[in-house]
Design an enzyme around this catalytic site. Structure first.
Site, PDB file in Angstrom:
ATOM      1  N   ARG A   1       0.862  -1.188   0.000  1.00 38.31           N
ATOM      2  CA  ARG A   1       0.000   0.000   0.000  1.00 38.31           C
ATOM      3  C   ARG A   1       0.895   1.233   0.000  1.00 38.31           C
ATOM      4  NH1 ARG A   1      -2.324   0.739   5.521  1.00 38.31           N
ATOM      5  NH2 ARG A   1      -0.807   2.399   5.616  1.00 38.31           N
TER       6      ARG A   1
ATOM      7  N   HIS B   1      -3.416   4.590   4.969  1.00 39.07           N
ATOM      8  CA  HIS B   1      -4.626   3.749   4.975  1.00 39.07           C
ATOM      9  C   HIS B   1      -5.813   4.542   4.417  1.00 39.07           C
ATOM     10  CE1 HIS B   1      -7.762   1.067   6.354  1.00 39.07           C
ATOM     11  NE2 HIS B   1      -8.297   2.062   7.033  1.00 39.07           N
TER      12      HIS B   1
ATOM     13  N   TYR C   1       4.337   4.833  11.494  1.00 36.86           N
ATOM     14  CA  TYR C   1       4.494   3.383  11.676  1.00 36.86           C
ATOM     15  C   TYR C   1       5.309   2.692  10.580  1.00 36.86           C
ATOM     16  CZ  TYR C   1       0.272   3.524   8.730  1.00 36.86           C
ATOM     17  OH  TYR C   1      -0.630   3.787   7.739  1.00 36.86           O
TER      18      TYR C   1
HETATM   19  C1  LIG Z   1     -15.040  -5.763  11.741  1.00 38.36           C
HETATM   20  C2  LIG Z   1     -14.169  -4.543  11.657  1.00 38.36           C
HETATM   21  N1  LIG Z   1     -13.246  -4.319  12.614  1.00 38.36           N
HETATM   22  C3  LIG Z   1     -12.464  -3.214  12.556  1.00 38.36           C
HETATM   23  C4  LIG Z   1     -12.601  -2.321  11.533  1.00 38.36           C
HETATM   24  C5  LIG Z   1     -11.729  -1.067  11.481  1.00 38.36           C
HETATM   25  N2  LIG Z   1     -10.771  -1.199  10.365  1.00 38.36           N
HETATM   26  C6  LIG Z   1     -10.999  -0.580   9.194  1.00 38.36           C
HETATM   27  S1  LIG Z   1      -9.815  -0.898   8.064  1.00 38.36           S
HETATM   28  C7  LIG Z   1      -8.936  -1.834   9.154  1.00 38.36           C
HETATM   29  C8  LIG Z   1      -7.647  -2.500   8.714  1.00 38.36           C
HETATM   30  C9  LIG Z   1      -7.853  -3.440   7.580  1.00 38.36           C
HETATM   31  O1  LIG Z   1      -6.662  -3.939   7.085  1.00 38.36           O
HETATM   32  P1  LIG Z   1      -6.620  -4.995   5.905  1.00 38.36           P
HETATM   33  O2  LIG Z   1      -7.669  -6.037   6.082  1.00 38.36           O
HETATM   34  O3  LIG Z   1      -5.219  -5.477   5.784  1.00 38.36           O
HETATM   35  O4  LIG Z   1      -7.062  -4.171   4.627  1.00 38.36           O
HETATM   36  P2  LIG Z   1      -6.381  -2.919   3.917  1.00 38.36           P
HETATM   37  O5  LIG Z   1      -7.110  -1.696   4.425  1.00 38.36           O
HETATM   38  O6  LIG Z   1      -4.936  -2.929   4.228  1.00 38.36           O
HETATM   39  O7  LIG Z   1      -6.634  -3.102   2.467  1.00 38.36           O
HETATM   40  C10 LIG Z   1      -9.588  -1.899  10.381  1.00 38.36           C
HETATM   41  C11 LIG Z   1      -9.099  -2.637  11.555  1.00 38.36           C
HETATM   42  C12 LIG Z   1     -13.578  -2.599  10.549  1.00 38.36           C
HETATM   43  N3  LIG Z   1     -13.762  -1.797   9.494  1.00 38.36           N
HETATM   44  N4  LIG Z   1     -14.339  -3.715  10.627  1.00 38.36           N
END
Ligand SMILES: Cc1ncc(C[n+]2csc(CCOP(=O)(O)OP(=O)(O)O)c2C)c(N)n1
Length: 368
Positions: free
Chosen positions: A264, A268, A277
């Site tokens: 990425r 985020h 980080y």
């Molecule tokens: C069930 C749930 N828990 C927590 C969150 C908060 N949250 C949003 S994005 C994220 C990280 C996701 O990381 P990843 O699955 O690696 O996807 P990326 O954004 O890196 O594509 C979190 C913890 C959420 N959206 N849904």
């Protein structure tokens, strides 16, 4: 006593990711698990689409900073996974994306204004899922894996010739929903392809704190389904692997997990500061594996791309960016009554009361 040990579906993915085109634009000598490199014509189409989605991501990120959208999770750097996987879908297949997958929506043909409606706080997902065979982008992590699996099961029961593809992140791979989806899909052999975009971070959580496993594709074996580890920045590898997995699904041979190793490049969303980080050396390191640069180098050596075509594609990308700006410069016409319109088929008392409060407020404001 001998125990009859079943062996199907238990092979582990190769450690070295499947890759056709290396970072230097040359063909790799990595084993490709029987997959074939796509034709130059297909790769040129994938190149074009990656250039378009990168420009789209950049434009939307700028518009976020100008306050035209509330927030945006960019997939810059992940174009090969987004475009390669989505292009492999047949029109009748269904896509189950997440909040990070606007590039996939664009590739699926959803108009820019409809993709971005949700990010500017407009109602619902902004587009008609049936028109594009694409579900609303899921924000609760991993829920889309269950939707893709359930939908595929329904398609299988109905005897439809449709597969489903869902994207999930490395963070989402730790969710219970993902376990349930993998398990159900494998037991019932649903035609589902799980494209796990391992972009190394879940907001600020690095992969080493996400899992102690050697690789995420290994998990497939635990559920009895094939798992592949693919260079997620090599669109040729992603397209070939996902095409084969979709064909398996449509043939009745069940689900596949494909881990796309990628990175990425942006934060985020615009609500976090990645310098807190991760260090800039790491980001610079990953720039060497840029999915667009390497494909351009390769296609120039085969003669499929020349300066004129590259310039024409760059111009098309600018036209797309202008259309994004135009769409986001139109003020959204929001009717607050729509908040209540699609909640229950039969309105509930509490909601009806809230709706009445809104009507009173609108009348007091002269908006009735
Ligand atoms: C069930 C749930 N828990 C927590 C969150 C908060 N949250 C949003 S994005 C994220 C990280 C996701 O990381 P990843 O699955 O690696 O996807 P990326 O954004 O890196 O594509 C979190 C913890 C959420 N959206 N849904």
């Amino acid at each position: 006593m001998t125990i009859d040990v079943p062996t199907t579906g238990r092979s582990l993915p190769q450690l070295q990711p499947i890759s056709f085109i290396g970072a230097d634009g040359r063909l790799t000598d990595t084993p490709t698990e029987g997959l074939r490199i796509p034709s130059d014509a297909t790769l040129t189409g994938l190149y074009r689409q990656m250039v378009l989605v990168r420009r789209f991501e950049a434009q939307v990120t700028h518009l976020t900073r100008q306050g035209r959208l509330a927030t945006y999770p960019s997939a810059a750097g992940q174009e090969a996974a987004e475009v390669g996987a989505t292009t492999a879908l047949a029109p009748n297949d269904w896509l189950f994306p997440t909040y990070r997958d606007s590039a996939a929506l664009l590739t699926r043909g959803v108009p820019v204004a409809e993709i971005l409606a949700a990010f500017r706080g407009d109602w619902h997902c902004g587009f008609d899922p049936h028109e594009y065979h694409t579900s609303p982008a899921a924000t609760p992590l991993a829920t889309q894996t269950l939707h893709a699996t359930g939908f595929a099961m329904a398609a299988k029961l109905k005897g439809e010739d449709a597969a489903t593809l869902t994207f999930l992140g490395d963070g989402a791979s730790s969710e219970g929903d993902t376990h349930e989806a993998f398990n159900f899909a494998s037991v019932w052999q649903t035609p589902t392809v799980f494209v796990l975009q391992n972009n190394q971070y879940a907001i600020s959580t690095p992969l080493r704190e996400q899992t102690n496993a050697t690789m995420l594709a290994d998990r497939a074996a635990g559920y009895g389904m094939p798992g592949l580890r693919v260079d997620g920045n090599d669109v040729a590898a992603v397209f070939a692997a996902v095409s084969a997995a979709l064909a398996r699904g449509r043939n009745g041979d069940g689900p596949t997990l494909i881990e796309c190793l990628t990175y990425r490049m942006e934060s985020h969303t615009n609500s976090d500061d990645p310098t807190k980080y991760r260090d800039t050396e790491e980001v610079e390191h990953w720039k060497q594996f840029d999915p667009i640069d390497r494909l351009e180098k390769y296609l120039r050596t085969t003669g499929a791309l020349d300066d004129a075509t590259v310039a024409e594609i760059a111009e098309a990308a600018e036209t797309l960016a202008a259309s994004v700006r135009d769409a986001m410069n139109q003020e959204a016409e929001v009717d607050p009554r729509e908040l209540f319109a699609h909640v229950y088929s039969t309105p509930r008392t509490a909601l009806a009361e809230q709706q009445q409060v809104l009507e009173t407020e609108l009348a007091a404001a002269g908006c009735a």
